[in-house]
Design an enzyme around this catalytic site. Structure first.
Site, PDB file in Angstrom:
ATOM      1  N   LYS A   1       0.857  -1.188   0.000  1.00  0.00           N
ATOM      2  CA  LYS A   1       0.000   0.000   0.000  1.00  0.00           C
ATOM      3  C   LYS A   1       0.886   1.228   0.000  1.00  0.00           C
ATOM      4  O   LYS A   1       1.719   1.411   0.887  1.00  0.00           O
ATOM      5  CB  LYS A   1      -0.902  -0.018   1.231  1.00  0.00           C
ATOM      6  CG  LYS A   1      -1.768   1.222   1.351  1.00  0.00           C
ATOM      7  CD  LYS A   1      -2.771   1.087   2.469  1.00  0.00           C
ATOM      8  CE  LYS A   1      -3.576   2.358   2.627  1.00  0.00           C
ATOM      9  NZ  LYS A   1      -4.592   2.240   3.687  1.00  0.00           N
TER      10      LYS A   1
ATOM     11  N   LYS B   1      -2.097  -1.514  -3.837  1.00  0.00           N
ATOM     12  CA  LYS B   1      -3.013  -0.375  -3.754  1.00  0.00           C
ATOM     13  C   LYS B   1      -2.247   0.929  -3.816  1.00  0.00           C
ATOM     14  O   LYS B   1      -1.262   1.067  -3.098  1.00  0.00           O
ATOM     15  CB  LYS B   1      -3.776  -0.469  -2.436  1.00  0.00           C
ATOM     16  CG  LYS B   1      -4.667   0.701  -2.137  1.00  0.00           C
ATOM     17  CD  LYS B   1      -5.210   0.602  -0.752  1.00  0.00           C
ATOM     18  CE  LYS B   1      -5.997   1.856  -0.463  1.00  0.00           C
ATOM     19  NZ  LYS B   1      -6.457   1.927   0.892  1.00  0.00           N
TER      20      LYS B   1
HETATM   21  C1  PBG Z   1      -7.379   3.130   5.698  1.00  0.00           C
HETATM   22  C2  PBG Z   1      -7.679   3.045   4.261  1.00  0.00           C
HETATM   23  C3  PBG Z   1      -7.540   4.033   3.273  1.00  0.00           C
HETATM   24  C4  PBG Z   1      -8.071   3.475   2.108  1.00  0.00           C
HETATM   25  C5  PBG Z   1      -8.486   2.191   2.405  1.00  0.00           C
HETATM   26  N1  PBG Z   1      -8.208   1.933   3.731  1.00  0.00           N
HETATM   27  C6  PBG Z   1      -7.080   5.430   3.345  1.00  0.00           C
HETATM   28  C7  PBG Z   1      -5.727   5.784   3.764  1.00  0.00           C
HETATM   29  O1  PBG Z   1      -4.825   4.965   3.854  1.00  0.00           O
HETATM   30  O2  PBG Z   1      -5.583   6.969   4.068  1.00  0.00           O
HETATM   31  C8  PBG Z   1      -8.201   4.188   0.785  1.00  0.00           C
HETATM   32  C9  PBG Z   1      -9.258   3.683  -0.119  1.00  0.00           C
HETATM   33  C10 PBG Z   1      -9.611   4.593  -1.236  1.00  0.00           C
HETATM   34  O3  PBG Z   1      -9.002   5.658  -1.459  1.00  0.00           O
HETATM   35  O4  PBG Z   1     -10.529   4.219  -1.976  1.00  0.00           O
HETATM   36  N2  PBG Z   1      -6.092   2.975   6.098  1.00  0.00           N
END
Ligand code: PBG
Length: 328
Positions: free
Chosen positions: A195, A252
């Site tokens: 991520k 992601k």
């Molecule tokens: C939480 C999380 C996030 C997303 C999914 N889980 C946001 C972040 O890391 O700030 C993003 C999902 C999206 O943008 O569709 N940690």
């Protein structure tokens, strides 16, 4: 063989011919639909930053889940919003929390729909960070213990898959050990393994009310989410999560990271998920609204590219629309 023996256009001559030689087909079985839930009754409030998405309450989300299942989409991914935030994000593991209540209601009514729960603290902490802040830093190991509590509470509610999205080191291991110890050996873990600290999460942070608070000393998530420039490090993250007990690993965002998906596909044998995130969703939405692109065609093309790159599972806010397009 070269031209004119080889004329690649021969195999593009009709729709049937193109279908016959098509290498990649996205289908409804590949899709996961994310949903947002908060406490209350009878809620279905449009999310301002994410057109077409809603905040549901645990009662109304059941109807939405039924609709998703009817479209043939095999799974949903649940995000929760708390009533009250605090420093540890304690509502994240409350037995009567929004996610826990929603999971119970959905599993009762739509038992065949796979329910995945996002395991993180950022929507629940007063700091907006994905973990516990101590002296302006994230306390990695203490956070892992809290995340294990969150995952366990989701498992107790009936979640099929828990999905840690925080990017702490060692959290998959902590969750796996906690699930084993508490007799939930069959709950799967889909880790947000690679991520990245991305600009494409903006609309989601409005939706989940989870933007990091700069007064903590940490204005962003760059000390825990991966650097967008690092591919080898992303693969190291994935390898570690698999070793710690992840069943499915995720890359992601999706579109700016197709190379990571491909490299992960080549290196690892477990299912790979890709998250087509909120910013990617809204780019397409707004561009179509402005008349620049054909939305249905663009969505199908993008989902195909994510699958072609090597993803088995695609998490997308377009899941319902795509399922309807694929039916036509
Ligand atoms: C939480 C999380 C996030 C997303 C999914 N889980 C946001 C972040 O890391 O700030 C993003 C999902 C999206 O943008 O569709 N940690």
């Amino acid at each position: 063989m070269s031209f004119p023996q080889t004329r690649l256009r021969r195999l593009r001559s009709s729709d049937s011919m193109r279908r016959l030689v098509r290498e990649t087909a996205v289908c409804v079985d590949d899709l996961v639909y994310p949903l947002f839930v908060r406490k209350g009754r009878g809620l279905k409030e449009p999310i301002k930053s994410m057109a077409g998405c809603f905040h549901f309450s645990p009662d109304t989300i059941v109807k939405e889940a039924e609709e998703v299942a009817k479209l043939g989409i095999p799974a949903i991914l649940l995000f929760g919003l708390p009533d009250k935030k605090d420093i540890t994000g304690s509502e994240a593991w409350a037995e009567d929390g929004a996610v826990q209540s929603a999971v119970r209601a959905i599993k009762k009514d739509v038992p065949n729909l796979v329910v995945i729960t996002d395991v993180c603290l950022c929507a629940y902490t007063s700091t907006g960070h994905c973990g516990l802040i101590k002296n302006g830093c994230l306390d990695n190991d203490a956070t892992c213990e809290l995340l294990a509590k969150v995952a366990l509470s989701h498992a107790q509610a009936g979640a099929d898959i828990v999905a840690p999205s925080d990017m702490m080191d060692g959290r998959v291991k902590a969750i796996r050990q906690c699930l084993e110890k508490n007799d939930f050996p069959d709950v799967a873990i889909m880790s947000y393994a690679a991520k990245f600290a991305s600009a494409f999460y903006g609309p989601f942070r409005d939706a989940a009310e989870s933007a990091p608070d700069a007064t903590t000393g940490l204005a962003d998530r760059k000390t825990y989410q991966a650097d967008p420039a690092n591919a080898r490090q992303a693969l190291a993250e994935i390898a570690l999560d698999i070793e710690e007990g992840a069943d499915i690993v995720m890359v992601k965002p999706a579109l700016a990271y197709l190379d990571i998906i491909t490299r992960a596909r080549q290196r690892f044998d477990c299912p790979i998920a890709a998250y087509h995130v909120s910013g990617e969703y809204m780019m397409i939405h707004d561009s179509a609204k402005a008349g620049h692109i054909d939305k249905d065609a663009a969505v199908l093309e993008i989902l195909t590219s994510i699958k072609r790159a090597g993803a088995d599972i695609i998490i997308t806010y377009f899941a319902k629309e795509a399922a309807m397009t694929m039916r036509k």
